[in-house]
Design an enzyme around this catalytic site. Sequence first.
Site, mmCIF file in Angstrom:
data_model
loop_
_atom_site.group_PDB
_atom_site.id
_atom_site.type_symbol
_atom_site.label_atom_id
_atom_site.label_comp_id
_atom_site.label_asym_id
_atom_site.label_seq_id
_atom_site.Cartn_x
_atom_site.Cartn_y
_atom_site.Cartn_z
ATOM 1 N N ARG A 31 46.425 42.368 21.268
ATOM 2 C CA ARG A 31 46.913 41.352 22.103
ATOM 3 C C ARG A 31 47.492 39.919 21.313
ATOM 4 N NH1 ARG A 31 44.494 37.426 26.222
ATOM 5 N NH2 ARG A 31 45.941 37.561 27.824
ATOM 6 N N ILE A 57 51.939 35.765 29.732
ATOM 7 C CA ILE A 57 51.122 36.844 29.540
ATOM 8 C C ILE A 57 49.845 37.067 30.570
ATOM 9 C CG2 ILE A 57 49.577 36.029 27.203
ATOM 10 C CD1 ILE A 57 50.003 38.687 26.166
ATOM 11 N N SER A 58 50.091 38.239 31.507
ATOM 12 C CA SER A 58 48.531 38.448 32.122
ATOM 13 C C SER A 58 47.308 38.562 32.125
ATOM 14 C CB SER A 58 48.642 39.357 32.937
ATOM 15 O OG SER A 58 50.053 39.702 34.022
ATOM 16 N N ALA A 59 46.684 38.613 32.482
ATOM 17 C CA ALA A 59 44.746 38.478 31.654
ATOM 18 C C ALA A 59 44.998 39.732 30.768
ATOM 19 C CB ALA A 59 44.400 37.396 33.128
#
Length: 215
Positions: A31, A57-59
């Site tokens: 990530r 950016i999503s969790a």
Amino acid sequence: MDKKIELVKRLKNCGYMRTKKVEKGFLEVDRAIFIPDNLKHFAYHDYPLEIGFGQTISAPHMVVIMCELLELEKGQKVLEIGAGSGYHAAMIANIVGKNGGVYTVENIPALAEIAAENIKMAGYGDRVHVIVGDGSLGYEEKGPYDAILVTCAAPQLPDPLKEQLNTKGNIVIPIGSLYLQTLYRFKKSGENWKREVHGDVVFVPMRGKFGFHLS
Ligand code: SAH
């Protein structure tokens, strides 16, 4: 303990990470590659991060939940709406493998460029295609798709996405207002559609024809 391993443990304990293939994807796609330099040290903290242009950016838990809901298989062709950093597309690419493919549509050209670079750096440039355009219309050219993922909040399920899904498959999409949405899975099997609710979520708004019309 290593931050990544610690997070995997927690995601499993919470019941978010349920399959080996999603765990493998999460472990193999770094990530940190998809996060701006000044925030890289937060890569394995479980929250969304800014990626510029007002987008996020999503969790990690959200990416994992959505990947599980898609029920991905090796060799599948997947459509994503909202490439953002490219992280989620790379995760999907890992899961569908070398014979699969991901088409991800992003309507901010500069972000699409960054996503494509990140994806290449992570090693998935061979099977992820980043397209600049209005993803609320889907991407008819390469359809039908085995699964469709929407990573921006939509006011309703856009009709073109329904039409571009294969005869059997899932659409995972946050639908609701600008500030709070419900995560839905639409399961298609022939002519039958089943709608499932998977909790409250917060995503950045979808723009474009079937999105929110913000001034
Ligand atoms: N999946 C991304 C997170 C994306 S955030 C990741 O892993 O990083 C949502 C993205 O949807 C933003 O980049 C936003 O620009 C994009 N977006 C919003 N409306 C869109 C539309 N109509 N078509 C394509 N992309 C859209």
